[in-house]
Write a protein that holds these residues in place. Structure first.
Motif, PDB file in Angstrom:
ATOM      1  N   TYR A   1      -7.689 -82.370 -34.716  1.00  0.00           N
ATOM      2  CA  TYR A   1      -8.559 -82.234 -35.879  1.00  0.00           C
ATOM      3  C   TYR A   1      -8.700 -83.541 -36.652  1.00  0.00           C
ATOM      4  O   TYR A   1      -9.621 -83.689 -37.430  1.00  0.00           O
ATOM      5  CB  TYR A   1      -8.029 -81.139 -36.809  1.00  0.00           C
TER       6      TYR A   1
ATOM      7  N   LYS B   1     -12.127 -85.393 -36.663  1.00  0.00           N
ATOM      8  CA  LYS B   1     -13.144 -85.045 -37.658  1.00  0.00           C
ATOM      9  C   LYS B   1     -12.926 -85.821 -38.952  1.00  0.00           C
ATOM     10  O   LYS B   1     -13.873 -86.286 -39.570  1.00  0.00           O
ATOM     11  CB  LYS B   1     -13.126 -83.543 -37.932  1.00  0.00           C
ATOM     12  N   LEU B   2     -11.674 -85.960 -39.356  1.00  0.00           N
ATOM     13  CA  LEU B   2     -11.364 -86.721 -40.566  1.00  0.00           C
ATOM     14  C   LEU B   2     -11.743 -88.185 -40.385  1.00  0.00           C
ATOM     15  O   LEU B   2     -12.351 -88.793 -41.270  1.00  0.00           O
ATOM     16  CB  LEU B   2      -9.880 -86.597 -40.920  1.00  0.00           C
TER      17      LEU B   2
ATOM     18  N   HIS C   1     -13.979 -89.446 -38.371  1.00  0.00           N
ATOM     19  CA  HIS C   1     -15.437 -89.543 -38.392  1.00  0.00           C
ATOM     20  C   HIS C   1     -15.958 -89.468 -39.825  1.00  0.00           C
ATOM     21  O   HIS C   1     -16.830 -90.246 -40.232  1.00  0.00           O
ATOM     22  CB  HIS C   1     -16.063 -88.440 -37.539  1.00  0.00           C
ATOM     23  N   PHE C   2     -15.421 -88.554 -40.610  1.00  0.00           N
ATOM     24  CA  PHE C   2     -15.801 -88.417 -42.017  1.00  0.00           C
ATOM     25  C   PHE C   2     -15.578 -89.728 -42.767  1.00  0.00           C
ATOM     26  O   PHE C   2     -16.439 -90.197 -43.513  1.00  0.00           O
ATOM     27  CB  PHE C   2     -14.989 -87.285 -42.667  1.00  0.00           C
ATOM     28  N   LEU C   3     -14.403 -90.338 -42.541  1.00  0.00           N
ATOM     29  CA  LEU C   3     -14.087 -91.587 -43.238  1.00  0.00           C
ATOM     30  C   LEU C   3     -14.983 -92.740 -42.783  1.00  0.00           C
ATOM     31  O   LEU C   3     -15.457 -93.530 -43.604  1.00  0.00           O
ATOM     32  CB  LEU C   3     -12.614 -91.944 -43.030  1.00  0.00           C
TER      33      LEU C   3
ATOM     34  N   THR D   1     -17.948 -92.661 -41.720  1.00  0.00           N
ATOM     35  CA  THR D   1     -19.314 -92.552 -42.233  1.00  0.00           C
ATOM     36  C   THR D   1     -19.385 -93.014 -43.685  1.00  0.00           C
ATOM     37  O   THR D   1     -20.478 -93.163 -44.219  1.00  0.00           O
ATOM     38  CB  THR D   1     -19.848 -91.106 -42.125  1.00  0.00           C
ATOM     39  N   ARG D   2     -18.238 -93.231 -44.292  1.00  0.00           N
ATOM     40  CA  ARG D   2     -18.171 -93.728 -45.666  1.00  0.00           C
ATOM     41  C   ARG D   2     -17.528 -95.113 -45.715  1.00  0.00           C
ATOM     42  O   ARG D   2     -16.905 -95.501 -46.688  1.00  0.00           O
ATOM     43  CB  ARG D   2     -17.388 -92.744 -46.536  1.00  0.00           C
TER      44      ARG D   2
ATOM     45  N   PHE E   1     -12.943 -92.770 -50.354  1.00  0.00           N
ATOM     46  CA  PHE E   1     -12.333 -91.449 -50.246  1.00  0.00           C
ATOM     47  C   PHE E   1     -12.076 -90.939 -51.658  1.00  0.00           C
ATOM     48  O   PHE E   1     -11.414 -91.604 -52.445  1.00  0.00           O
ATOM     49  CB  PHE E   1     -11.022 -91.517 -49.452  1.00  0.00           C
ATOM     50  N   SER E   2     -12.651 -89.805 -51.962  1.00  0.00           N
ATOM     51  CA  SER E   2     -12.506 -89.191 -53.277  1.00  0.00           C
ATOM     52  C   SER E   2     -12.941 -90.160 -54.381  1.00  0.00           C
ATOM     53  O   SER E   2     -12.310 -90.262 -55.424  1.00  0.00           O
ATOM     54  CB  SER E   2     -11.062 -88.741 -53.483  1.00  0.00           C
TER      55      SER E   2
END
Length: 184
Positions: free
Chosen positions: A37, A40-41, A43-45, A47-48, A62-63
């Motif tokens: 999993y 997914k994290l 990839h999320f990071l 993209t930012r 992040f946040s």
């Protein structure tokens, strides 16, 4: 392919696993299925991701705050040796891709995939512990830490290095994996 880690662990006996767990690769075997999993994290990071001048760091939002990911964080997460790699004698030209002398001590063919090596481990075809350990670490390096494609092949350069197993187990694979990750 994180599943290769489990495949390798399940294919080795307790004595082989003890050797690998005591090496820098030990923490890799502690990754549970939840590590899947983490993709997914990541990839999320990514993209930012922020554009920064430092080539050896990744900065992400992040946040609402910038967070740095560098080789020191990579070392903390993986447990891999992230020291500076020693200078190594370069193979020249086509020889870089061709198997060296030690290759044929391990393999009976000139083209070997990571899948083939793991398959040999799973079938318990290899009786010699030294060769089994070399198969395992080569599969970890070329299949997990430093893969070059979706269907990774065993690198002739890595096989040459594996002739000296102690040196191979202590080589800064974390640095190599981190730098390869940054390039990709």
């Amino acid at each position: 392919e994180l599943s290769l880690i489990d495949d390798i662990a399940n294919a080795l006996d307790a004595e082989d696993m003890k050797i690998l767990r005591e090496s820098q690769f030990g923490k890799l075997f502690d990754f549970s299925e939840s590590a899947a999993y983490s993709g997914k994290l990541i990839h999320f990071l990514l993209t930012r991701q922020l554009v920064v001048r430092k080539k050896q760091e990744i900065w992400v939002i992040f946040s609402g705050s910038p967070v740095r990911f560098s080789i020191s964080e990579f070392q903390n997460v993986t447990g891999l040796n992230c020291d500076k790699p020693p200078r190594m004698k370069e193979r020249k030209g086509k020889r870089k891709l061709a198997p060296g002398k030690y290759w044929y001590n391990l393999f009976d063919r000139s083209d070997v995939s990571v899948e083939w090596v793991v398959g040999r481990l799973k079938k318990r075809v290899v009786q010699d512990q030294g060769i089994r350990l070399r198969y395992a670490v080569l599969a970890l390096i070329d299949g997990v830490l430093c893969p070059t494609s979706g269907r990774s092949k065993i690198s002739p350069v890595h096989v040459d290095m594996a002739e000296n197993l102690d040196m191979f187990l202590n080589f800064p694979w974390g640095t190599m994996s981190f730098l390869m990750t940054l390039k990709s």
